[in-house]
Scaffold this motif. Structure first.
Motif, short mmCIF file in Angstrom:
data_model
loop_
_atom_site.label_atom_id
_atom_site.label_comp_id
_atom_site.label_asym_id
_atom_site.label_seq_id
_atom_site.Cartn_x
_atom_site.Cartn_y
_atom_site.Cartn_z
N ALA A 237 0.83 -1.21 0.00
CA ALA A 237 0.00 0.00 0.00
C ALA A 237 0.87 1.26 0.00
N ASP A 238 0.37 2.30 -0.69
CA ASP A 238 0.99 3.64 -0.62
C ASP A 238 0.47 4.41 0.60
N ILE A 239 -0.79 4.16 0.93
CA ILE A 239 -1.42 4.83 2.08
C ILE A 239 -2.24 3.78 2.82
N VAL A 240 -2.16 3.78 4.15
CA VAL A 240 -3.04 2.92 4.94
C VAL A 240 -3.92 3.81 5.83
N ILE A 241 -5.19 3.43 5.92
CA ILE A 241 -6.15 4.17 6.75
C ILE A 241 -6.86 3.14 7.64
N PRO A 242 -6.21 2.71 8.72
CA PRO A 242 -6.82 1.71 9.60
C PRO A 242 -7.66 2.39 10.67
N LYS A 243 -8.91 1.93 10.78
CA LYS A 243 -9.86 2.63 11.64
C LYS A 243 -10.99 1.69 12.00
N ASN A 244 -11.50 1.84 13.20
CA ASN A 244 -12.64 1.03 13.60
C ASN A 244 -13.94 1.53 12.97
N TRP A 245 -14.85 0.59 12.72
CA TRP A 245 -16.26 0.94 12.50
C TRP A 245 -17.12 -0.17 13.09
N GLY A 246 -18.32 0.19 13.49
CA GLY A 246 -19.22 -0.79 14.11
C GLY A 246 -19.79 -1.75 13.07
N GLY A 247 -20.38 -2.82 13.58
CA GLY A 247 -20.94 -3.85 12.67
C GLY A 247 -22.32 -3.50 12.15
N PHE A 248 -22.60 -2.21 11.97
CA PHE A 248 -23.94 -1.77 11.55
C PHE A 248 -24.35 -2.36 10.20
#
Ligand code: CP
Length: 340
Positions: A237-248
């Motif tokens: 990857a050139d950019i990583v955007i790791p982030k939580n989100w809910g299981g909605f």
């Protein structure tokens, strides 16, 4: 010729805006960033009033909008439901009609799943002044435009085939809305980027908008793919955007709102299976040597990301956060002011 005069235009999602209109925002944002750096006055919204309604907490969005309109010569009312009659059931229609008689823009954050986007659209239906989303359950346009500006600053305007990984990550802070990753998968392939979403199967994104994002990729020469392994997502990857989100994304709006407690319990049980989904130095080494780390913030340090990564040279989170100011100002200046 596509319209780039944006006075009066609502911003609920950039899906409703052409690329030419989005480019106009980015150009104005760059100019406003330059003027801010020079301390050069730019009172483009002198004496204009913005009503900001926040159903949830905010640091970046609230302050970029309020500082932004002050710098543009206007004023913001910082409103929360407890300060307004909507807490006694006043309708979105009456709220929008009345505020339209008193000021020049309405901005609202309402992230309740199955409710927020509908509420924003209801405001927009009845307002006669521009309505701006400050994040709802599906979209966060103010975030994604700042993300795009930041990516262009680091990688240039030709973003074709730039490899971006949007990864789910573990967090204990709260079940974060789907709106940031959804806005990113909708927007970034429009600029030709090669977007990979990495997420456990229990944390899907909202299916209808995934289909729209696939269409955006096909139409604009971008790519969008999905994997269920964080390491695989990070590769090259050139950019990583790791982030939580809910299981909605597992639930329809009606299911979720009819059985919210049960859905929340299930989401929590699923969350606990994936504590090892953290962005750490080992995973960063799977990406390209020049990889950049982005996060909309607030980040859950120690869960979503290790301090060694978020505080490293690869991290561009504060540039991303600063660009919230310049892009918010560009959107307000173009939609609340500008040429008729
Ligand atoms: N990224 C973002 O929207 O931050 P806030 O929740 O602090 O506004």
């Amino acid at each position: 010729m596509t319209k780039t005069l944006l006075r009066g235009k609502n911003l609920i999602t950039f899906q409703d805006w052409t690329k030419q209109e989005i480019d106009m925002v980015l150009n104005v944002a760059q100019d406003l960033k330059r003027r801010f750096a020079l301390d050069e006055p730019h009172r483009l919204l002198q004496d204009k009033t913005l009503f900001m309604m926040f159903f949830e907490q905010s640091t970046r969005t609230r302050n970029s909008m309020e500082a932004g309109i002050t710098q543009l010569g206007g004023h913001a009312h910082d409103l929360t439901p407890d300060k307004m009659q909507l807490s006694h059931g006043e309708s979105a229609k009456d709220t929008a009609m009345v505020l339209s008689r008193m000021g020049h823009g309405i901005a609202c954050r309402n992230c309740f799943y199955g409710i927020g986007n509908q509420y924003l659209n209801e405001l927009a239906k009845y307002a006669s002044i521009p309505v701006m989303s400050l994040q709802d359950d599906l979209y966060h346009p103010m975030q994604v435009i700042a993300d795009l500006m930041t990516i262009q600053e680091y990688f240039g305007k030709n973003l074709k085939d730039l490899k971006i990984t949007i990864s789910w990550a573990y967090a204990t802070s709260h079940a974060k809305p789907l709106s940031v990753p959804l806005s990113q998968i909708l927007m970034l392939p429009r600029y030709g980027m090669d977007v990979t979403v990495a997420a456990p199967k229990e944390f899907p994104l909202y299916g209808d908008l995934v289909k729209t994002a696939q269409h955006n990729a096909t139409e604009n020469g971008g790519k969008l793919s999905f994997v269920d392994d964080m390491d695989e997502g990070f590769a090259d990857a050139d950019i990583v955007i790791p982030k939580n989100w809910g299981g909605f994304g597992n639930y329809t709006f009606d299911e979720y709102n009819a059985h919210e407690d049960e859905c929340r319990q299930e989401m929590k049980a699923n969350l606990d299976k994936y504590k090892d989904w953290i962005c750490d130095e080992r995973r960063m080494k799977l990406a390209k040597p020049h990889v950049k780390y982005m996060h909309a913030l607030p980040a859950d340090r120690g869960n979503e990301v290790t301090p060694a990564v978020i505080d490293s040279e690869a991290s561009i989170i504060y540039d991303e956060a600063e660009n919230r100011l310049h892009t918010a100002k560009a959107i307000m200046a173009l939609t609340m002011g500008g040429r008729p």
